[in-house]
Design a protein around this motif. Sequence first.
Motif, PDB file in Angstrom:
ATOM      1  N   ILE A   1      50.815  31.177  63.687  1.00  0.00           N
ATOM      2  CA  ILE A   1      51.402  32.525  63.687  1.00  0.00           C
ATOM      3  C   ILE A   1      51.861  32.902  65.090  1.00  0.00           C
ATOM      4  N   LEU A   2      51.034  32.612  66.079  1.00  0.00           N
ATOM      5  CA  LEU A   2      51.411  32.918  67.463  1.00  0.00           C
ATOM      6  C   LEU A   2      52.680  32.171  67.854  1.00  0.00           C
ATOM      7  N   HIS A   3      52.734  30.897  67.511  1.00  0.00           N
ATOM      8  CA  HIS A   3      53.901  30.087  67.851  1.00  0.00           C
ATOM      9  C   HIS A   3      55.162  30.622  67.170  1.00  0.00           C
ATOM     10  N   GLN A   4      55.025  31.102  65.943  1.00  0.00           N
ATOM     11  CA  GLN A   4      56.166  31.645  65.198  1.00  0.00           C
ATOM     12  C   GLN A   4      56.638  32.988  65.765  1.00  0.00           C
ATOM     13  N   GLN A   5      55.702  33.851  66.119  1.00  0.00           N
ATOM     14  CA  GLN A   5      56.045  35.231  66.473  1.00  0.00           C
ATOM     15  C   GLN A   5      56.220  35.473  67.974  1.00  0.00           C
ATOM     16  N   VAL A   6      55.407  34.823  68.793  1.00  0.00           N
ATOM     17  CA  VAL A   6      55.455  35.062  70.246  1.00  0.00           C
ATOM     18  C   VAL A   6      55.352  33.722  71.006  1.00  0.00           C
ATOM     19  N   PRO A   7      56.306  32.812  70.775  1.00  0.00           N
ATOM     20  CA  PRO A   7      56.205  31.480  71.381  1.00  0.00           C
ATOM     21  C   PRO A   7      56.222  31.493  72.905  1.00  0.00           C
ATOM     22  N   HIS A   8      56.788  32.531  73.503  1.00  0.00           N
ATOM     23  CA  HIS A   8      56.883  32.592  74.958  1.00  0.00           C
ATOM     24  C   HIS A   8      55.703  33.319  75.602  1.00  0.00           C
ATOM     25  N   ALA A   9      54.770  33.783  74.786  1.00  0.00           N
ATOM     26  CA  ALA A   9      53.633  34.547  75.312  1.00  0.00           C
ATOM     27  C   ALA A   9      52.438  33.646  75.606  1.00  0.00           C
ATOM     28  N   GLU A  10      51.757  33.993  76.666  1.00  0.00           N
ATOM     29  CA  GLU A  10      50.436  33.425  76.914  1.00  0.00           C
ATOM     30  C   GLU A  10      49.475  34.339  76.160  1.00  0.00           C
ATOM     31  N   VAL A  11      48.558  33.751  75.394  1.00  0.00           N
ATOM     32  CA  VAL A  11      47.650  34.544  74.574  1.00  0.00           C
ATOM     33  C   VAL A  11      46.219  34.180  74.924  1.00  0.00           C
ATOM     34  N   TRP A  12      45.457  35.186  75.281  1.00  0.00           N
ATOM     35  CA  TRP A  12      44.050  35.004  75.616  1.00  0.00           C
ATOM     36  C   TRP A  12      43.189  35.675  74.555  1.00  0.00           C
ATOM     37  N   ALA A  13      42.093  35.011  74.193  1.00  0.00           N
ATOM     38  CA  ALA A  13      41.056  35.621  73.359  1.00  0.00           C
ATOM     39  C   ALA A  13      39.945  36.089  74.298  1.00  0.00           C
ATOM     40  N   TYR A  14      39.324  37.195  73.959  1.00  0.00           N
ATOM     41  CA  TYR A  14      38.225  37.730  74.766  1.00  0.00           C
ATOM     42  C   TYR A  14      37.285  38.482  73.839  1.00  0.00           C
TER      43      TYR A  14
ATOM     44  N   ALA B   1      55.013  41.961  82.828  1.00  0.00           N
ATOM     45  CA  ALA B   1      56.203  42.105  81.989  1.00  0.00           C
ATOM     46  C   ALA B   1      55.812  42.227  80.519  1.00  0.00           C
ATOM     47  N   GLU B   2      56.648  42.918  79.771  1.00  0.00           N
ATOM     48  CA  GLU B   2      56.429  43.070  78.337  1.00  0.00           C
ATOM     49  C   GLU B   2      56.739  41.757  77.623  1.00  0.00           C
ATOM     50  N   VAL B   3      56.002  41.488  76.562  1.00  0.00           N
ATOM     51  CA  VAL B   3      56.233  40.289  75.747  1.00  0.00           C
ATOM     52  C   VAL B   3      56.946  40.699  74.465  1.00  0.00           C
ATOM     53  N   ALA B   4      58.089  40.087  74.228  1.00  0.00           N
ATOM     54  CA  ALA B   4      58.848  40.387  73.003  1.00  0.00           C
ATOM     55  C   ALA B   4      58.096  39.842  71.791  1.00  0.00           C
ATOM     56  N   GLY B   5      58.168  40.556  70.689  1.00  0.00           N
ATOM     57  CA  GLY B   5      57.567  40.101  69.445  1.00  0.00           C
ATOM     58  C   GLY B   5      56.207  40.694  69.146  1.00  0.00           C
ATOM     59  N   TYR B   6      55.750  41.604  69.955  1.00  0.00           N
ATOM     60  CA  TYR B   6      54.419  42.199  69.803  1.00  0.00           C
ATOM     61  C   TYR B   6      54.228  42.820  68.417  1.00  0.00           C
ATOM     62  N   LEU B   7      55.158  43.665  68.000  1.00  0.00           N
ATOM     63  CA  LEU B   7      55.015  44.337  66.703  1.00  0.00           C
ATOM     64  C   LEU B   7      55.133  43.360  65.543  1.00  0.00           C
ATOM     65  N   ALA B   8      56.039  42.399  65.644  1.00  0.00           N
ATOM     66  CA  ALA B   8      56.179  41.386  64.593  1.00  0.00           C
ATOM     67  C   ALA B   8      54.898  40.571  64.478  1.00  0.00           C
TER      68      ALA B   8
END
Length: 111
Positions: free
Chosen positions: A22-35, A61-68
């Motif tokens: 899902i992350l790869h589909q929606q926000v492929p350019h984002a770094e995603v951290w779990a905490y 910077a804002e990451v595109a795709g947040y709401l999706a």
Amino acid sequence: MPVLELNHLYLEPRHLTLLQHILHQQVPHAEVWAYGSRVTGGAHETSDLDLVLRAPTDPKAEVAGYLALKEALQASALPITVDVRSWWLLPDSCQQEIERAYVVVQTGKLI
């Protein structure tokens, strides 16, 4: 800052695979951290999963795709609630707390 290994995340492997898809589909350019508790301990089967999105080249910077992404996670077959936050909107105190212990779930593609 302690970056923990992905196997330190309290999440079933099949759910992690779905999450990463899902992350790869929606926000492929984002770094995603779990905490949170699924990283630091104390989580149980129904604990939510806390995620934060960051831009790899500029965390402010804002990451595109947040709401999706939020919509895709809600519509997914994941059996837990996933709480997604935006790094650029968090106060410094929250950012510092997250930096104490987190797991990189996705590194993000540079554009």
